[in-house]
Each structure stands twice: as C-alpha cells, then as structure tokens.
Design a protein around this motif. Structure first.
Motif, PDB file in Angstrom:
ATOM      1  N   ARG A 261     -44.658 -27.727  -8.344  1.00  0.00           N
ATOM      2  CA  ARG A 261     -44.102 -28.113  -7.264  1.00  0.00           C
ATOM      3  C   ARG A 261     -44.554 -27.312  -5.947  1.00  0.00           C
ATOM      4  O   ARG A 261     -45.057 -26.163  -6.011  1.00  0.00           O
ATOM      5  N   PRO A 262     -44.634 -28.213  -5.090  1.00  0.00           N
ATOM      6  CA  PRO A 262     -45.442 -27.695  -3.667  1.00  0.00           C
ATOM      7  C   PRO A 262     -44.416 -26.904  -3.161  1.00  0.00           C
ATOM      8  O   PRO A 262     -43.298 -26.995  -3.093  1.00  0.00           O
ATOM      9  N   ALA A 263     -44.927 -25.891  -2.675  1.00  0.00           N
ATOM     10  CA  ALA A 263     -44.060 -24.811  -2.022  1.00  0.00           C
ATOM     11  C   ALA A 263     -43.917 -25.207  -0.565  1.00  0.00           C
ATOM     12  O   ALA A 263     -44.825 -25.757   0.012  1.00  0.00           O
ATOM     13  N   ARG A 264     -42.633 -24.844  -0.125  1.00  0.00           N
ATOM     14  CA  ARG A 264     -42.212 -25.068   1.100  1.00  0.00           C
ATOM     15  C   ARG A 264     -42.767 -23.911   2.221  1.00  0.00           C
ATOM     16  O   ARG A 264     -42.505 -22.845   1.859  1.00  0.00           O
ATOM     17  N   LEU A 265     -43.404 -24.436   3.202  1.00  0.00           N
ATOM     18  CA  LEU A 265     -43.772 -23.653   4.277  1.00  0.00           C
ATOM     19  C   LEU A 265     -42.910 -23.299   5.474  1.00  0.00           C
ATOM     20  O   LEU A 265     -42.276 -24.527   5.983  1.00  0.00           O
ATOM     21  N   ASP A 266     -42.625 -22.178   5.664  1.00  0.00           N
ATOM     22  CA  ASP A 266     -41.577 -21.838   6.945  1.00  0.00           C
ATOM     23  C   ASP A 266     -42.548 -21.977   8.235  1.00  0.00           C
ATOM     24  O   ASP A 266     -43.010 -20.717   8.575  1.00  0.00           O
ATOM     25  N   ARG A 267     -42.683 -23.047   8.687  1.00  0.00           N
ATOM     26  CA  ARG A 267     -43.379 -23.233   9.836  1.00  0.00           C
ATOM     27  C   ARG A 267     -42.760 -22.641  11.190  1.00  0.00           C
ATOM     28  O   ARG A 267     -43.644 -21.685  11.759  1.00  0.00           O
ATOM     29  N   LEU A 268     -41.560 -22.176  11.297  1.00  0.00           N
ATOM     30  CA  LEU A 268     -41.142 -21.799  12.252  1.00  0.00           C
ATOM     31  C   LEU A 268     -41.349 -20.281  12.124  1.00  0.00           C
ATOM     32  O   LEU A 268     -41.501 -19.576  12.967  1.00  0.00           O
ATOM     33  N   GLY A 269     -41.165 -19.679  10.968  1.00  0.00           N
ATOM     34  CA  GLY A 269     -41.441 -18.501  10.722  1.00  0.00           C
ATOM     35  C   GLY A 269     -42.725 -17.918  11.105  1.00  0.00           C
ATOM     36  O   GLY A 269     -43.036 -16.826  11.581  1.00  0.00           O
ATOM     37  N   ALA A 270     -43.599 -18.785  10.608  1.00  0.00           N
ATOM     38  CA  ALA A 270     -45.356 -18.744  10.844  1.00  0.00           C
ATOM     39  C   ALA A 270     -45.517 -18.474  12.483  1.00  0.00           C
ATOM     40  O   ALA A 270     -46.216 -17.656  12.787  1.00  0.00           O
ATOM     41  N   VAL A 271     -44.892 -19.471  12.982  1.00  0.00           N
ATOM     42  CA  VAL A 271     -45.270 -19.711  14.587  1.00  0.00           C
ATOM     43  C   VAL A 271     -44.516 -18.312  15.307  1.00  0.00           C
ATOM     44  O   VAL A 271     -45.180 -17.770  16.183  1.00  0.00           O
ATOM     45  N   LEU A 272     -43.278 -17.962  14.984  1.00  0.00           N
ATOM     46  CA  LEU A 272     -42.614 -16.752  15.500  1.00  0.00           C
ATOM     47  C   LEU A 272     -43.522 -15.290  15.096  1.00  0.00           C
ATOM     48  O   LEU A 272     -43.700 -14.596  16.107  1.00  0.00           O
ATOM     49  N   LEU A 273     -44.072 -15.519  13.943  1.00  0.00           N
ATOM     50  CA  LEU A 273     -44.975 -14.224  13.855  1.00  0.00           C
ATOM     51  C   LEU A 273     -45.995 -14.118  14.675  1.00  0.00           C
ATOM     52  O   LEU A 273     -46.292 -13.138  14.919  1.00  0.00           O
ATOM     53  N   ALA A 274     -46.886 -15.447  14.519  1.00  0.00           N
ATOM     54  CA  ALA A 274     -48.074 -15.196  15.335  1.00  0.00           C
ATOM     55  C   ALA A 274     -47.698 -14.797  16.646  1.00  0.00           C
ATOM     56  O   ALA A 274     -48.423 -13.935  17.298  1.00  0.00           O
ATOM     57  N   LEU A 275     -46.584 -15.537  17.351  1.00  0.00           N
ATOM     58  CA  LEU A 275     -46.346 -14.977  18.835  1.00  0.00           C
ATOM     59  C   LEU A 275     -46.076 -13.569  18.996  1.00  0.00           C
ATOM     60  O   LEU A 275     -46.534 -13.315  20.031  1.00  0.00           O
ATOM     61  N   ALA A 276     -45.131 -13.014  18.197  1.00  0.00           N
ATOM     62  CA  ALA A 276     -44.876 -11.635  18.185  1.00  0.00           C
ATOM     63  C   ALA A 276     -46.069 -10.782  18.349  1.00  0.00           C
ATOM     64  O   ALA A 276     -46.309  -9.897  18.899  1.00  0.00           O
ATOM     65  N   LEU A 277     -47.073 -11.309  17.239  1.00  0.00           N
ATOM     66  CA  LEU A 277     -48.231 -10.216  17.020  1.00  0.00           C
ATOM     67  C   LEU A 277     -49.083 -10.547  18.281  1.00  0.00           C
ATOM     68  O   LEU A 277     -49.667  -9.473  18.729  1.00  0.00           O
TER      69      LEU A 277
END
Length: 594
Positions: A261-277
C-alpha cells in the motif's frame, strides 16, 4: 525455451547477490557526501570571500535538510515506492553535487549543499530495502553492515573532502561527490528490484511460478483453513507451493499488505517542520551579527516557537502524522530523545570548532596551520572509536545497566571536550580529544536506540526510531549554528575567531554533555518510580464489578426509589460474590473446583 529460462534465472540470482553491496555503496556515498562540510568551511570562506560564521552554513544547511527529509523519505519509502524513493534521493544528491561544483557564490553553494543533505535520510531507506528484498537469513547481517557503513561514511568524508579540496580545489571536491553519487544511482537502478518484486534469491514474490499456481494458492486445503496455514507441509513444501520454504509472505490473494500500500505523506507536517527548523536556526546562527535584542531575531525566535507548537498540535491530530509524537508519553523514549538532542548539539559544536582551530594560522598565537586534509584526519579517531565503542555495548549493558552506560558515555564525552579546552598546544592533543569523544558518543548513540525499543510496543518501533533520527539531526543542525554564533561573538577584528572563542566552544560542549548525563541518570529513574507506583496503585485498587452486576445494582436502586422503601433483592437480581472478583481469581477457583 529452457535455455532462456535458465539465463533469466541466472541473471536474477546474480542481481540478488549484488543487492547488498549496492545498498552499502549507496549508503557510504550518501554519508560521505553529506559530511563534505566541516573540514571545508575555511576553504569556502577563503574562496567565496565570506566570514567563517557565514561559511558555516555550508554544513548547517545539509544537516537541516537531513533532519527535515528523513521522516519524509521514510514515509515515502514505506510502501511500493521504496525503490523509486531511493532512486529519487540519489538523483537529488547528484544534482546537488553538480550545483555546488558550479557555484560561483554562496547562495548557489548553499542550494547544492541543501540538496546533498537529502543523502542523510537514505540510510534508513536502504535498511528497509534490504529487509524487503533479501532472504530472511541475510537481513540482520546486512542491516548491521549498513548501520556501520553510515557511521564510517560520515567519518571518511572528513579526510576525503580535505584531500580532494587540496588536490582539485573546492569545485573538484563537489565534482567528485556528483560523480560517485551518480555511479551509485546507476547501480541502484540496475540491481535493486521494486518493493515486493523479489526476495533477492532469484524467485519473484508475486510470480505464479515461484509462489505456486492458482490451484495451489486458492485451494482451501492448501491455503484456506487454519490447519493448512500452520502446517509446514502446506506452507513451506516446494511441491505444494512451488517455492522454497523461506519464501513465506504476503500474496496477492491475501489482499494488500503494508509494503503493497502506498504510504500517505503528511505534506502539511513536512512543510511546518521545515519552516520551524529554518526559522529557529537562522535566529541562532545570525543572533550575534544581527543582535540578540533586535526585532528580527526576536521575531524569528518567536515565529520558530509558534511554528513548532502548531506542528506538534497538527501531528497529534493528523491521521497519518509525519512523526508519532505520542511516543513521548513513554518516559524512556522522552529521556532517550532528550539525550540525543543535547549530545547532537555538543557533537557538532566540537566538530566545527576543532576543524577550524587546527587550520588557524600559528601567527595568531594559536592553531596549527594545518591543511584541510589534516583537519579531516583529526576526526578519524572520532569515527573509529564510535564504531569500536558500539561493539562493546552489550557487555557494558550487562554489567552496568543501560542507565549507567548512558550516563557514563555522556561523562566521557565531557572529559574529552574539557581535555582539549585546557590542553591545546600540540596537534596530538586534538587527536586524543576526538578519540575520547568518540568513545563517549559511540557508547551513548549506540545505547539510545536500545533504550527506546525496550520501552515501546513492537508495532511502534519504526515510528520511534524515525523520530529519534529527526531529533538527532536537529541537534546536529543546532550545534553547527551555535558554534558559528559563539565564534562570531569572539572576533579579532579581522574576521577570525580568537583563541578564547574556541575555548568557549569547548566549554559549552562540556556543559551540554553534563546536562545530557543528568538527563540520562534522572529521567529513567523517575520513569521506573512512576511505573512501580502505577503497579502498586493497580494492585491496591478494589475489585471492579462486572457489567451484569452493575446493571442488577442499578435496577434495584431504581425500584427502591420508586417504592420509597428498601427492598431486599430477589435471588435473580443478587450480585454473585464471585462476579466482584477479578477474572483471574474466578478462573483459578473454577480450575480448583474442577
């Protein structure tokens, strides 16, 4: 026809035998290229006519991207797109090498280094690929080898980058990185099969010939009933299945499996993490130059804190979060991740400070005027003793316990930093310091995953270790940025740090290591006390009534209220005494009566 089938079978066997070496090559290449940072910082500053603190971003940005990309690559690779994700990651690393080699200014160089930082997230992906495509007997040794390769690659990157920079210049080092990552990309494309397509021993996982025909697969005798499924003859015999015994796994008739099964990517979480870092690291790295009291720095720090808060809330509410933050409810996981963050900061403060210190010209009254090659060689004892100390971990844990081992490793790391803070008049002292630091860091970084795994259910292991990777790389990024900040605050007026700046860096590392030792000693102890208290509370809690007993009691109370008097319960409504006892005691009494 038979010769053609034999040729195809021979190619499949050879390709399966090459999967392991190719994955090791990809892991080594990614780790080496991603570590093209610390020894090259003075060269970047000199060639691009910038300060050391600004050139430090050539290391920080790669670590930052590694922290943000690790969970993203892990999520993308958790399914049938694992091979595609591995190829895409290597392609990005190759492109980053080309951009960095062609860069004529710091902006393009940072873009190339950011793309190369994606390689830091490929090691866990290679381990997952090995587990998916190799025979079961080869999985554990290969994962261990890949883990060692990742650490060895980081250590080898320091002298290799220095040697290449001395021989071919800064651009030559990055061209070499682009070439070897491109070679790894071609090898992975030619050898590594798709997820679920092969087990590495020449037989296809979904092929009807290798797995058995539809009759053998769909027959209820061979597959359907529980007796046949547990029987070694029905499951493993070549005649019934048409496949070797070790090829026991999910099949098309079983429905989709996690690897299908293709894994679902949390795109919003990835963007928020990158911006916070990014927001937090820019504030930490530029605080000295822009002023810690300036509105810009205060605004960046506030924005970073707000973004981390929003990201944490979003992760807790997401159906498929990028990182399982709920795992921090385990006190052992919390203490392990806290130690990893603090030690990661200390480690990269030291790496950045030492490589720049040994390359400082002696004319300034300190330093050794060493070349980039020597600066890289100074860090070899760190990698060597990190690997050696990890081998001694099982014996140490058996004798001392994991809590004491973690604390001891942090204290040894603090001792190494303190040694060079006091004694830094000869080059050999730098080698001694990195060796002692390698023993301490190797012990702790090897023990932390074990502490995490012991504290959580097996189904949460992948998520917990993925979060550990994020925390560790975040610590690396913060350490690199903090080193640049401290050295920039101790400027001699000519754009070079003073000896006091390098000494301050080392003492700050000592403080972080001591803080990590306190966390390693206190938090697990509190977790153990909390667990004992919870067990005592549960054992002292009175027995709970069963559902039928509660219903009978409620019915009696209702009738008594209507009648306005106390009435004795009928025999049918009476709560049996044994229903108030725990199920285990009732079962024991049943066994005795029988």
């Amino acid at each position: 026809m038979l010769d053609g089938e034999r040729t195809i079978g021979t190619w499949r066997w050879r390709r399966g035998a090459l999967v392991g070496p190719v994955l090791v090559l990809a892991t080594l290449v990614s780790s080496i290229i991603s570590s093209f940072g610390a020894p090259l910082i003075p060269t970047v500053a000199r060639d691009l006519h910038t300060s050391l603190s600004t050139a430090q971003w050539s290391l920080t940005v790669a670590l930052l991207v590694g922290a943000a990309s690790s969970p993203v690559l892990g999520r993308l690779g958790d399914g049938p797109r694992r091979r595609t994700t591995l190829l895409g990651g290597l392609a990005v690393v190759t492109a980053g090498g080309v951009i960095a080699a062609l860069a004529g200014d710091l902006g393009l160089l940072l873009l190339g280094r950011a793309l190369q930082g994606v390689g830091l997230g490929l090691a866990p992906l290679a381990m997952a690929t090995a587990r998916d495509v190799l025979p079961q007997a080869k999985v554990a040794p290969m994962i261990a080898l890949l883990s060692v390769s990742a650490g060895a690659g980081l250590g080898a990157g320091y002298p290799i980058s220095g040697l290449l920079a001395d021989a071919w210049g800064l651009a030559g080092a990055y061209w070499f990185g682009a070439f070897v990552s491109g070679l790894a990309l071609v090898c992975v494309a030619a050898v590594v099969p798709s997820s679920g397509a092969a087990r590495g021993d020449g037989t296809a996982r979904g092929d009807s010939t290798a797995r058995g025909d539809s009759t053998a697969r769909g027959d209820s005798t061979a597959r359907g009933d529980s007796t046949a499924r547990g029987d070694s003859t029905a499951r493993g015999d070549g005649a019934a299945r048409g496949a070797p015994a070790q090829l026991d796994g999910p099949t098309p008739s079983d429905g989709p499996t996690p690897s299908d099964r293709p894994a679902r990517l949390d795109r919003l979480g990835a963007v928020l993490l990158a911006l916070a870092l990014v927001t937090t690291l820019v504030a930490v790295a530029e605080g000295t130059q822009w002023g810690w009291g300036s509105l810009t720095i205060i605004g960046l720090l506030a924005a970073g804190a707000a973004l981390f808060t929003v990201w944490a809330v979003q992760q807790l509410r997401a159906d498929h979060p990028l990182v399982q933050l709920r795992l921090l409810r385990h006190p052992s996981v919390l203490s392990a991740d806290a130690c990893a963050l603090v030690l990661g900061i200390a480690m990269y403060i030291v790496l950045s400070g030492v490589t720049e210190f040994v390359q400082s010209p002696r004319a300034g009254g300190f330093g050794f005027s060493a070349s980039a090659v020597v600066a890289g060689l100074v860090l070899i004892p760190l990698s060597f003793f990190m690997l050696s100390a990890s081998r001694a971990l099982p014996a140490l844990v058996t004798r001392l316990g994991i809590r004491a081992v973690l604390t001891l490793g942090c204290l040894v790391s603090a001792l190494g930093c303190a040694f060079f803070a006091v004694f830094h008049d000869a080059l050999w002292q730098a080698f001694v310091m990195t060796g002692v630091l390698g023993v301490g860091l190797g012990t702790t970084f090897a023990a932390i995953p074990g502490l995490i795994v012991q504290a959580i259910p097996a189904r949460e292991t992948g998520s917990a270790l993925g979060f550990y990777q994020v925390v560790r790389f975040t610590g690396f990024s913060l350490g690199s940025a903090l080193a640049a900040t401290v050295l920039a605050a101790h400027d001699d007026g000519n754009g070079r740090p003073t000896a006091g700046g390098y000494t301050m860096v080392l003492w700050i590392s000592v403080g972080f290591c001591l803080f990590a030792a306190a966390l390693a000693w206190v938090l697990p102890a509190r977790a153990a006390r909390a667990a004992r208290s919870a067990r005592l509370t549960r054992s002292a809690r009175p027995a709970r009534l069963t559902r039928s007993a509660r219903a009978a009691r409620s019915a009696r109370a209702a009738r008594s209220a209507r009648a306005g008097r106390d009435e004795r319960p009928t025999p049918a409504e009476q709560t049996p005494a044994e229903e108030t006892r725990p199920p285990r005691e009732r079962a024991d009494s049943d066994d005795l009566s029988s």
